[in-house]
Structures are given as structure tokens and as C-alpha cells.
Design an enzyme around this catalytic site. Sequence first.
Site, PDB file in Angstrom:
ATOM      1  N   GLU A 178       1.000  -1.386  -0.146  1.00 40.51           N
ATOM      2  CA  GLU A 178       0.013  -0.027  -0.101  1.00 40.51           C
ATOM      3  C   GLU A 178       0.957   1.451   0.165  1.00 40.51           C
ATOM      4  O   GLU A 178       0.434   2.350  -0.084  1.00 40.51           O
ATOM      5  CB  GLU A 178      -1.038   0.003   1.097  1.00 40.51           C
ATOM      6  CG  GLU A 178      -0.377   0.002   2.588  1.00 40.51           C
ATOM      7  CD  GLU A 178      -0.045  -1.308   2.924  1.00 40.51           C
ATOM      8  OE1 GLU A 178       0.423  -2.097   2.112  1.00 40.51           O
ATOM      9  OE2 GLU A 178      -0.008  -1.760   4.266  1.00 40.51           O
ATOM     10  N   SER A 228       8.250  -9.131   5.194  1.00 36.66           N
ATOM     11  CA  SER A 228       9.067  -9.285   6.662  1.00 36.66           C
ATOM     12  C   SER A 228       8.555 -10.832   7.036  1.00 36.66           C
ATOM     13  O   SER A 228       7.676 -11.580   6.789  1.00 36.66           O
ATOM     14  CB  SER A 228       8.546  -8.472   7.534  1.00 36.66           C
ATOM     15  OG  SER A 228       7.272  -8.465   7.925  1.00 36.66           O
ATOM     16  N   CYS A 283      16.324  -6.785   0.685  1.00 33.60           N
ATOM     17  CA  CYS A 283      16.498  -7.897   1.578  1.00 33.60           C
ATOM     18  C   CYS A 283      17.755  -8.601   1.177  1.00 33.60           C
ATOM     19  O   CYS A 283      17.954  -9.589   2.051  1.00 33.60           O
ATOM     20  CB  CYS A 283      15.245  -8.895   1.136  1.00 33.60           C
ATOM     21  SG  CYS A 283      15.498  -9.475  -0.666  1.00 33.60           S
TER      22      CYS A 283
HETATM   23  P1  NAD Z   1       5.660  -6.319   5.293  1.00 36.45           P
HETATM   24  O1  NAD Z   1       5.966  -7.899   5.816  1.00 36.45           O
HETATM   25  O2  NAD Z   1       5.171  -5.252   6.375  1.00 36.45           O
HETATM   26  O3  NAD Z   1       4.326  -6.316   4.224  1.00 36.45           O
HETATM   27  C1  NAD Z   1       4.602  -7.132   3.028  1.00 36.45           C
HETATM   28  C2  NAD Z   1       3.131  -7.401   2.562  1.00 36.45           C
HETATM   29  O4  NAD Z   1       2.380  -7.885   3.443  1.00 36.45           O
HETATM   30  C3  NAD Z   1       2.450  -5.906   1.930  1.00 36.45           C
HETATM   31  O5  NAD Z   1       1.740  -6.035   0.990  1.00 36.45           O
HETATM   32  C4  NAD Z   1       1.713  -5.521   3.221  1.00 36.45           C
HETATM   33  O6  NAD Z   1       0.417  -4.794   2.830  1.00 36.45           O
HETATM   34  C5  NAD Z   1       1.198  -6.933   3.736  1.00 36.45           C
HETATM   35  N1  NAD Z   1       1.021  -7.166   5.058  1.00 36.45           N
HETATM   36  C6  NAD Z   1       1.677  -6.300   6.171  1.00 36.45           C
HETATM   37  N2  NAD Z   1       1.246  -6.746   7.349  1.00 36.45           N
HETATM   38  C7  NAD Z   1       0.392  -7.747   7.125  1.00 36.45           C
HETATM   39  C8  NAD Z   1      -0.408  -8.476   8.048  1.00 36.45           C
HETATM   40  N3  NAD Z   1      -0.253  -8.238   9.312  1.00 36.45           N
HETATM   41  N4  NAD Z   1      -1.278  -9.454   7.480  1.00 36.45           N
HETATM   42  C9  NAD Z   1      -1.443  -9.632   6.085  1.00 36.45           C
HETATM   43  N5  NAD Z   1      -0.628  -9.020   5.238  1.00 36.45           N
HETATM   44  C10 NAD Z   1       0.048  -7.842   5.486  1.00 36.45           C
HETATM   45  O7  NAD Z   1       7.231  -6.064   4.648  1.00 36.45           O
HETATM   46  P2  NAD Z   1       7.421  -4.558   4.017  1.00 36.45           P
HETATM   47  O8  NAD Z   1       7.705  -3.597   5.353  1.00 36.45           O
HETATM   48  O9  NAD Z   1       6.665  -4.109   2.898  1.00 36.45           O
HETATM   49  O10 NAD Z   1       8.939  -5.150   3.242  1.00 36.45           O
HETATM   50  C11 NAD Z   1      10.085  -5.071   4.138  1.00 36.45           C
HETATM   51  C12 NAD Z   1      10.401  -6.607   4.262  1.00 36.45           C
HETATM   52  O11 NAD Z   1      10.229  -7.448   3.144  1.00 36.45           O
HETATM   53  C13 NAD Z   1      11.697  -6.709   5.017  1.00 36.45           C
HETATM   54  O12 NAD Z   1      11.583  -7.760   6.268  1.00 36.45           O
HETATM   55  C14 NAD Z   1      12.506  -7.447   3.911  1.00 36.45           C
HETATM   56  O13 NAD Z   1      13.419  -8.209   4.429  1.00 36.45           O
HETATM   57  C15 NAD Z   1      11.469  -8.354   3.410  1.00 36.45           C
HETATM   58  N6  NAD Z   1      11.795  -8.573   1.857  1.00 36.45           N
HETATM   59  C16 NAD Z   1      12.046  -9.689   1.618  1.00 36.45           C
HETATM   60  C17 NAD Z   1      12.491 -10.147   0.407  1.00 36.45           C
HETATM   61  C18 NAD Z   1      13.266 -11.749   0.008  1.00 36.45           C
HETATM   62  O14 NAD Z   1      13.140 -11.947  -1.115  1.00 36.45           O
HETATM   63  N7  NAD Z   1      13.381 -12.575   1.154  1.00 36.45           N
HETATM   64  C19 NAD Z   1      12.467  -9.352  -0.515  1.00 36.45           C
HETATM   65  C20 NAD Z   1      12.119  -8.006  -0.428  1.00 36.45           C
HETATM   66  C21 NAD Z   1      11.805  -7.551   0.767  1.00 36.45           C
END
Ligand code: NAD
Length: 499
Positions: A178, A228, A283
Site C-alpha cells: 500500500e 517481513s 532483502c
Molecule cells: P511487510 O511484511 O510489512 O509487508 C509485505 C506485504 O504484506 C505488504 O503487501 C503488506 O500490505 C502486507 N502485510 C503487512 N502486514 C500484514 C499482516 N499483518 N497481514 C497480512 N498482510 C500484511 O514488509 P514490508 O515492510 O513491505 O517489506 C520489507 C520486508 O520485506 C523486510 O523484512 C525485507 O527483508 C522483506 N523482503 C524480503 C525479500 C526476500 O526476497 N526474502 C525481498 C524483499 C523484501
Amino acid sequence: MTQPILPLWIDGKARASTGARTADIFNPATGKPIRRTPLANRQDVEQAVAAARAAFPGWRETTPLRRARILMHFRELMQAHRDELIHLTSEEHGKTREDAAGSLQRGIEVIEFATGVPHLLKGEQAEDVGRGVDCHSLLQPVGVCAGITPFNFPVMVPLWMFPVAIACGNTFILKPSEKVPSASLRMAELLRDAGLPDGVFNVIPGDKEAVDALLAHPEVRAISFVGSTPVARYIYETAARHGKRVQALGGAKNHAVVMSDADLDYAADALTGAAYGSAGERCMAISTVVAVGAAGDPLVEKLRTRAARLKIGAGEQPGVDMGPLITAAHRDKVRQYIDSGEQQGAQLVLDGRGLKLPGNEQGFYLGPTLFDHVRSDMTIYKEEIFGPVLIVLRVDTLEAAIQLVNANPYGNGTAVFTRSGAHARRFARDIEVGMVGINVPIPVPVAYFSFGGWKASLFGDLHMHGMEGVHFYTRSKVVTSRWPADEDRGPAGLSMPTL
Ligand code: NAD
């Protein structure tokens, strides 16, 4: 001033959400809201799933070669609209234009991989598996698939998923972060312009409400997630409970091990880019250096001088090395990690907290920060910071370095810097991490290999893109056939055949 509200993209058309919830999208460089995103509700998700479900039979019947041609056209349109996509990425995320261009390129490479789908979908074949019996396998689409993506790669991470999914004959619903939804909506328009039939690709910007509706929907067969670790674990458990296949990529704490025989100038250059590029919001960022033996003192000094020289500013300005963090709240959280490192006794070599950028006071900036003599019981070691903070731990041997990395709960990426082939081989073989670099700081696999970590960095079995992506988005079927001539028909046997 009221900001414009973005649409959803369902069944080949932009349409307003049926609900009223919205959220601000900020330009992190200025700290100002620039537009609003709808937060899709259950009814929106129902409509997206209905469109994807309705489009599935026709898309599945479209031959892989025709699907590939649409993706070839989409690839050309992505190239033609590069500047616009780079601008949207930099504007909503904050990363520099050069970095946004690089991540766009890596995403386009997944489209290029997916255009090979007629070849990728070829199964296996064996004749005479029994007397007069042949066998072949098929890879068939799973149906409606959904992708849920993070803020840090607005274009690239969605592209890890949907080109492969739709090339394999599935239909797709993307729930982008978002915080950065605009590029996903623009890609939906480009797919339409490339000739993709309505309903094959849908975008529903939203938050947990939309995610939960997708996870529970019986028509959604597969969930791809990147974000995450706590959310990845939740997605994996919830989607699996609803009978779906899941790949959920989580957070990271990537270590670079630097041996005393390494070229320390080369290592320091590489690690400065890997730690502070995209303000550490990758990441695959290197957030932890493990200096082995005599490497420690000279390496820390080289890292300090390089980090101190970095130019911080708005990502769209020329000559900037590092932009802002995604939100004010995230910037404050990273600051608190720096406070905790100081309080817990790590040596603060470079402190980014005091950074002032005249003219950009409201932007979400934090300067590069470097800690030395960090211990593994400190919060800055144990948790993913996801900001421009590099920490250095010191150990005496390669063995101790490998033990440290393997004891960490995350296992996304890692690297070793050394001139010794024996050290490099041992590290690559024994390290419990999914993506390993040897004198390569950010070992992101190219599109025709698969991307994914181990341990708390991946819930599920299959990585993204490459052949693992093809397997995730297909079900295999094995066909055993016999065409007996009249004279070969014997009586039906009641026992399992022994030949
Ligand atoms: P996030 O987990 O907060 O959000 C990711 C997605 O999940 C978003 O679309 C968000 O709307 C949704 N989301 C968030 N909270 C949720 C919940 N409680 N229930 C259901 N959906 C939910 O992550 P972020 O802050 O957008 O991104 C950063 C994180 O992503 C870091 O931890 C990073 O390491 C990780 N990441 C990992 C990779 C990988 O390949 N392993 C790649 C990119 C980013």
C-alpha cells in the site's frame, strides 16, 4: 489539498474500490503525501477473484507460444516506458534513479525468462516403461494465483511472480504494498496494451483486509508472498490451512565474511554499496560484516571513510548515492536501533542520526551508520534493521564465522571475501543460506536461476522464478499409456505387474 485516489485494476479496467478506506502515499524525499491508495475490501477481492476465475479457462486454452508472444510485447512496452516506471519507483520508494533502473532491469529479465515458456513447460517422456507402455508428464496451470509484495521493490518483486505465473497459463491477482502501488497499476495497463485478455491480471492495492480475503478464498489456489518474516510465517500458516500452495519469502540478516587474505579495498567498496544502497532497504543488503582475524581494523577504517563520503539526498537528484527511508515511522525505528546499539555497548564509528539536508528537512532521511565490536547478543545483531546501518563483528577463524552465520535464524543471502579457493569452497559448501556470493556482495540469482533463502527467510519449498517458479505455478501430471493391438491383449491380471 485533497489527493487523487488510485483505482483498483479488475477485469482489464480501472475501477474504484467499493469501500471507503484509503491511505496516504508519501514521497519519502519530501515527506509529503502525493496521492492516496484505496485499501481493497472483501467485496473488491471477490470481484477480482471472479474476474480471474472467469478468465482462466480461455487463458489456459491459449497456447504457451501465444502467451509468450504477449509477454514479448509486454517486455517491449516495459522498455519503452522505463523512465516512467523508474520515476514512479523513485517517487514512492525513495531509491535513486540508477538503483530503480537496475531493479527494473532485473525484473524485465524475469519477463524474458518467461517468454521461453513453450520450452519450460515441456515434460518428461519415457517409452517402454512396461511392455508396450509409455509414460509422459505434463505441467499444467494451477488456476487463480495471488501475489502479495513488499514496499522495497515496487516493480521487481511483482515481476518475480506474475510473468511466470501467467506464462504457465494461470490468472493472477497482485496485492502490492500500500506504500508503493502505482507501478503495479501501470504494469497492468501495459499488459492490457500488450494484448493480455481481461481478467488474466488484476491489481488490488490494500492491506491486511485484502490479504486475509485472498488467503481464505477457495478459488485462490496459490499464494506467493515477499515481505517481513512475521508476516511471511502468518501467510504460510494461514494459506496452508486453507489448502493452498504457498511460497512466502521473509526478512533477512545478511552477513559478509571478510578473510584477512581478501583484497580489503575491493571488499570495502563492495560492502559500502551492499550495505547503504537503497538506504539498506533491500532483502539482500549486507547488514552484518564478520571480520576474521587481522581483517578487522583496516576494514573498519576503509568502511568508515567510504560511508562518510556518500552523498545523501532525493533519489531523483543526479549524483545522489542514497535516498531516504520509506516512512517517518520506519526512520524513527531505525534511529531507535542505533540508540540501542550505543546503549548496549557497541562502538559507534559513524552516526547517521544528526544528518541535516537543507531544503529537505521534512524528508525521511538518515545518514549512513557504522558500528564496530558488535556482539551476537545485541539487539542490532539479532533483529533485521532494514536501514543504512552496517554492523561489524569480529571472530578469529573462518570456522567461527561459519558457525556464527549458521546460528543466525535468517538465511537469505551471504558472501565471503577471500583470495583463497579453499576458504571459498568450504564457505559455499557449509553455509546454511540460500544465496551465496564469493567476492560478490549481493548474490541475487539471475532470472533463469531461482531466488530464495533458507530458514526464517523462506516459508515453503520452492523459490521464485527460474525452474522453481515454473514448478510452483504448475501441477505435474503423469500419463501412462498403452495402445495394445488385438493380438497383444491378454487377460486382466489381478496382481501388480512384476515387469
Ligand atoms: P511487510 O511484511 O510489512 O509487508 C509485505 C506485504 O504484506 C505488504 O503487501 C503488506 O500490505 C502486507 N502485510 C503487512 N502486514 C500484514 C499482516 N499483518 N497481514 C497480512 N498482510 C500484511 O514488509 P514490508 O515492510 O513491505 O517489506 C520489507 C520486508 O520485506 C523486510 O523484512 C525485507 O527483508 C522483506 N523482503 C524480503 C525479500 C526476500 O526476497 N526474502 C525481498 C524483499 C523484501
